[in-house]
Enzyme design. Structure first.
Site, PDB file in Angstrom:
ATOM      1  N   GLY A  20     -10.730 -11.444   7.808  1.00  0.00           N
ATOM      2  CA  GLY A  20     -11.588 -10.479   7.954  1.00  0.00           C
ATOM      3  C   GLY A  20     -10.955  -9.321   9.355  1.00  0.00           C
ATOM      4  O   GLY A  20      -9.947  -9.836   9.617  1.00  0.00           O
TER       5      GLY A  20
ATOM      6  N   GLY B 267      -9.885  -9.233  12.582  1.00  0.00           N
ATOM      7  CA  GLY B 267     -10.126  -9.985  13.532  1.00  0.00           C
ATOM      8  C   GLY B 267      -9.875  -8.969  15.042  1.00  0.00           C
ATOM      9  O   GLY B 267     -10.375  -9.505  16.138  1.00  0.00           O
TER      10      GLY B 267
ATOM     11  N   LYS C  91      -8.187  -0.183  16.173  1.00  0.00           N
ATOM     12  CA  LYS C  91      -7.367  -1.538  16.077  1.00  0.00           C
ATOM     13  C   LYS C  91      -7.174  -1.847  17.230  1.00  0.00           C
ATOM     14  O   LYS C  91      -6.379  -1.149  18.165  1.00  0.00           O
ATOM     15  CB  LYS C  91      -6.133  -1.261  15.122  1.00  0.00           C
ATOM     16  CG  LYS C  91      -5.282  -2.566  15.017  1.00  0.00           C
ATOM     17  CD  LYS C  91      -4.282  -2.379  13.766  1.00  0.00           C
ATOM     18  CE  LYS C  91      -3.287  -3.687  13.774  1.00  0.00           C
ATOM     19  NZ  LYS C  91      -2.251  -3.395  12.975  1.00  0.00           N
TER      20      LYS C  91
ATOM     21  N   GLY D 280      -8.403 -10.513  19.490  1.00  0.00           N
ATOM     22  CA  GLY D 280      -8.925  -9.315  19.217  1.00  0.00           C
ATOM     23  C   GLY D 280      -8.486  -7.903  19.711  1.00  0.00           C
ATOM     24  O   GLY D 280      -8.770  -6.957  19.408  1.00  0.00           O
TER      25      GLY D 280
ATOM     26  N   ARG E 146      -7.228   4.211  13.405  1.00  0.00           N
ATOM     27  CA  ARG E 146      -6.499   4.565  12.056  1.00  0.00           C
ATOM     28  C   ARG E 146      -7.455   5.247  11.358  1.00  0.00           C
ATOM     29  O   ARG E 146      -8.779   4.926  11.158  1.00  0.00           O
ATOM     30  CB  ARG E 146      -6.305   3.070  11.433  1.00  0.00           C
ATOM     31  CG  ARG E 146      -5.351   2.265  12.016  1.00  0.00           C
ATOM     32  CD  ARG E 146      -4.837   1.115  11.472  1.00  0.00           C
ATOM     33  NE  ARG E 146      -5.854   0.269  11.091  1.00  0.00           N
ATOM     34  CZ  ARG E 146      -5.307  -0.920  10.535  1.00  0.00           C
ATOM     35  NH1 ARG E 146      -3.972  -1.399  10.156  1.00  0.00           N
ATOM     36  NH2 ARG E 146      -6.101  -1.990  10.271  1.00  0.00           N
TER      37      ARG E 146
ATOM     38  N   ASP F 227      -4.391  -9.763   1.967  1.00  0.00           N
ATOM     39  CA  ASP F 227      -5.303  -9.111   2.839  1.00  0.00           C
ATOM     40  C   ASP F 227      -4.849  -7.798   3.652  1.00  0.00           C
ATOM     41  O   ASP F 227      -5.418  -6.976   4.303  1.00  0.00           O
ATOM     42  CB  ASP F 227      -5.955  -9.942   4.061  1.00  0.00           C
ATOM     43  CG  ASP F 227      -4.607 -10.566   4.584  1.00  0.00           C
ATOM     44  OD1 ASP F 227      -3.510 -11.213   3.938  1.00  0.00           O
ATOM     45  OD2 ASP F 227      -4.459 -10.423   5.910  1.00  0.00           O
ATOM     46  N   ASN F 228      -3.333  -7.387   3.316  1.00  0.00           N
ATOM     47  CA  ASN F 228      -2.725  -6.270   3.752  1.00  0.00           C
ATOM     48  C   ASN F 228      -2.602  -5.261   2.511  1.00  0.00           C
ATOM     49  O   ASN F 228      -1.506  -4.644   2.676  1.00  0.00           O
ATOM     50  CB  ASN F 228      -1.405  -6.654   4.443  1.00  0.00           C
ATOM     51  CG  ASN F 228      -1.864  -7.382   5.643  1.00  0.00           C
ATOM     52  OD1 ASN F 228      -2.904  -7.240   6.555  1.00  0.00           O
ATOM     53  ND2 ASN F 228      -0.745  -8.043   6.436  1.00  0.00           N
TER      54      ASN F 228
ATOM     55  N   ASP G 189      -1.483  -1.665   7.560  1.00  0.00           N
ATOM     56  CA  ASP G 189      -1.092  -2.848   8.525  1.00  0.00           C
ATOM     57  C   ASP G 189       0.221  -2.760   8.887  1.00  0.00           C
ATOM     58  O   ASP G 189       1.255  -3.557   8.374  1.00  0.00           O
ATOM     59  CB  ASP G 189      -1.520  -4.089   7.851  1.00  0.00           C
ATOM     60  CG  ASP G 189      -2.985  -4.472   8.416  1.00  0.00           C
ATOM     61  OD1 ASP G 189      -3.586  -3.627   8.986  1.00  0.00           O
ATOM     62  OD2 ASP G 189      -3.364  -5.698   8.378  1.00  0.00           O
TER      63      ASP G 189
END
Ligand code: AMP
Ligand code: MG
Length: 521
Positions: free
Chosen positions: A100, A102, A122, A135, A192, A269-270, A279
């Protein structure tokens, strides 16, 4: 500052009912409402005017207090409710479970000129997906993302964009090379921009939990809003979707191989569902043409994400996506057919791309051999990829093997490496190349013009980003501005920027941030 707000993702997909911002497993939800943390003293370092324009903002907007407040996470834009996405993924080949956003927070979707975009901060603070991390993001990695995302766009490589780069005014603790020496660095926030931030891992999350209701909701939403040209229904619809993701992912990888980009962390996830590069972490640019190179020191043992392995890894990731979509299709055969076609299609597209880099238009049987022997030769001694291909367009039909070789000689890092056999092999290769360009009808001038549109003159060499970072750490952003402007026209001759069309300086060979990067960001 006026944005045209739209919130289809949060309006149509299930939210995490729990709104307490602590790390946890989130079930049966696509996202969790999360507010950015208020930065203590935000300031704008740089914004991309073109991205601002694309989402309907002007230069005046960029300079406004609204812009600073909104894209640093200081204030929430009216009628929006920020959220962090839930997703899972395979990291370095292993199932990692829920990951997720983060340290990413989606502000909102906006619409401009019939196109919709998701805006995402981000480094704007912890979310329910932060696990044990903080984070936040540091200036170092945020500069790398902001510069590279935009550079990739101008190179013609599908990518997420970067609207803005801000300092938060807060300090962030990082252990850059994971050697037990953490230090404070300046915190930063990038905004982004992409059609959406849905990843392969978004589907893997629900599939892994056998939550087929939400798997279907997410797939239907994605197709309805982002693949709306797919008119099929039922199983056929999902297959068409998978087919398209396979194709756009393949296209993206061909572009990476064309410009010498190494992503560094191709975890599922990327991987964007839109086939755009996402990413920017420990990525790097091939300076020395070496298919086994990866900039990511976290991956130095197996080099899973090395340059030459990117096409194969993309396919591996597509298998994971196929597995995740399987419950909606219930038939492995058509998925396998699509996956099996990937390698053949990739070979075809790769060949076309390399032919363009070499300036070939017509079809010749021997091109495959010519290209293979070239990439083998490029690996023999340290040879700069960008300089080699850019200078290759200076070779003319009248050149001998020797004069042709002289045209690209600058690309070698050390002439001492060129022993007799290597020189002979290059001689043989240029003899073949000379015959081959003489078979083409186009003139030297036209061939050069075409080659120079696919072989960039300027890329974000690893040490260039690091120089920018070193200066920016001291509050000097002149180089960042200079490189940002130069990288907008990577295929043009820019006489004032000639110094960036040069081999990596020796001091950068083994320097942290230049050739070696970690995931610490
Ligand atoms: P990456 O490989 O950088 O894309 O990150 C993998 C996962 O770790 C994602 O879920 C990220 O959101 C999360 N992550 C990375 N850095 C941080 C951070 N500083 N704080 C919280 N989560 C993070
Ligand atoms: Mg990620």
């Amino acid at each position: 500052m006026k944005l045209q707000i739209q919130n289809s993702f949060t309006a149509e997909l299930p939210a995490d009912p729990n709104q307490i911002n602590v790390p946890r497993q989130v079930h049966q939800a696509c996202y969790s409402y999360t507010l950015p943390k208020k930065p203590s003293n935000p300031s704008l370092i740089h914004a991309s005017t073109e991205v601002a324009n694309a989402i309907g903002l002007s230069q005046e907007d960029i300079l406004s207090a609204d812009f600073l407040n909104t894209f640093s996470g200081s204030t929430i834009y009216p009628s929006t409710k920020p959220y962090a996405l839930s997703y899972a993924g395979h990291q370095f080949g292993n199932w990692a479970g829920q990951l997720g956003d983060g340290r990413a927070i989606n502000l909102t979707e906006v619409v401009h000129e019939n196109k919709s975009y998701t805006l995402q901060l981000k480094g704007a603070g912890p979310t329910p997906y932060s696990r044990t991390a903080d984070g936040f993001a540091v200036l170092r990695s945020s500069i790398r993302e902001h510069l590279c995302a935009e550079a990739m766009h101008y190179l013609g490589v599908p990518t997420t964009r970067s609207l803005s780069l801000m300092l938060s005014g807060d300090q962030v603790l990082r252990d850059v090379i994971y050697n037990g020496n953490p230090a404070y660095e300046k915190g930063a926030i990038v905004c982004r921009v992409a059609p959406s931030f849905i990843r392969f891992g978004s589907f893997e999350l629900f599939a892994s939990r056998e939550d087929h209701v939400n798997l279907k909701l997410l797939a239907d939403f994605t197709i309805k809003h982002h693949f709306s040209h797919i008119k099929k229904e039922g199983v056929e619809k999902y297959l068409a979707f998978f087919q398209e993701v396979t194709q756009t992912t393949l296209n993206m990888i061909v572009h990476w191989q064309r410009v010498g980009f190494v992503h560094g962390v191709m975890n599922t996830d990327n991987m964007s569902i839109h086939g755009v590069t996402i990413d920017y972490g420990p990525y790097g640019w091939l300076e020395d043409y070496n298919s086994t190179w990866t900039p990511n020191t976290t991956d130095s043992q197996h080099k899973r994400y090395r340059f030459g392995n990117q096409p194969e890894i993309a396919l591996w990731n597509l298998y994971q996506l196929a597995n995740a979509l399987y419950p909606l299709i219930q038939d492995a055969k058509p998925l396998e057919t699509i996956l099996n076609a990937y390698s053949t299609n990739y070979e075809k597209e790769y060949l076309n791309m390399m032919k363009n880099k070499l300036g070939f238009q017509i079809k010749k049987e021997q091109d495959v051999v010519l290209i293979q022997s070239l990439t083998q030769l490029l690996e023999r001694v340290e040879t700069d990829m960008t300089i080699f291909f850019r200078n290759l367009s200076n070779v003319t039909k009248a050149d001998t093997a020797l004069t042709a070789f002289n045209a690209i000689k600058d690309a070698f890092y050390s002439e001492k490496d060129l022993d007799k056999t290597i020189l002979e092999d290059w001689h043989d290769w240029f003899e073949m190349y000379s015959i081959r360009i003489n078979e083409e009808a186009i003139s030297d001038f036209v061939r050069k013009e075409q080659m120079d549109q696919v072989n960039p003159k300027y890329v974000l060499r690893n040490y260039m980003a690091q120089l920018c970072i070193d200066n920016a750490d001291k509050g000097d952003y002149a180089l960042l501005n200079e490189l940002f402007e130069m990288l907008k026209n990577p295929y043009d001759e820019q006489p004032n920027s000639q110094k960036w069309f040069a081999k990596r300086p020796d001091w950068a060979r083994n320097k942290v941030g230049c050739s070696m990067l970690s995931c610490s960001s």
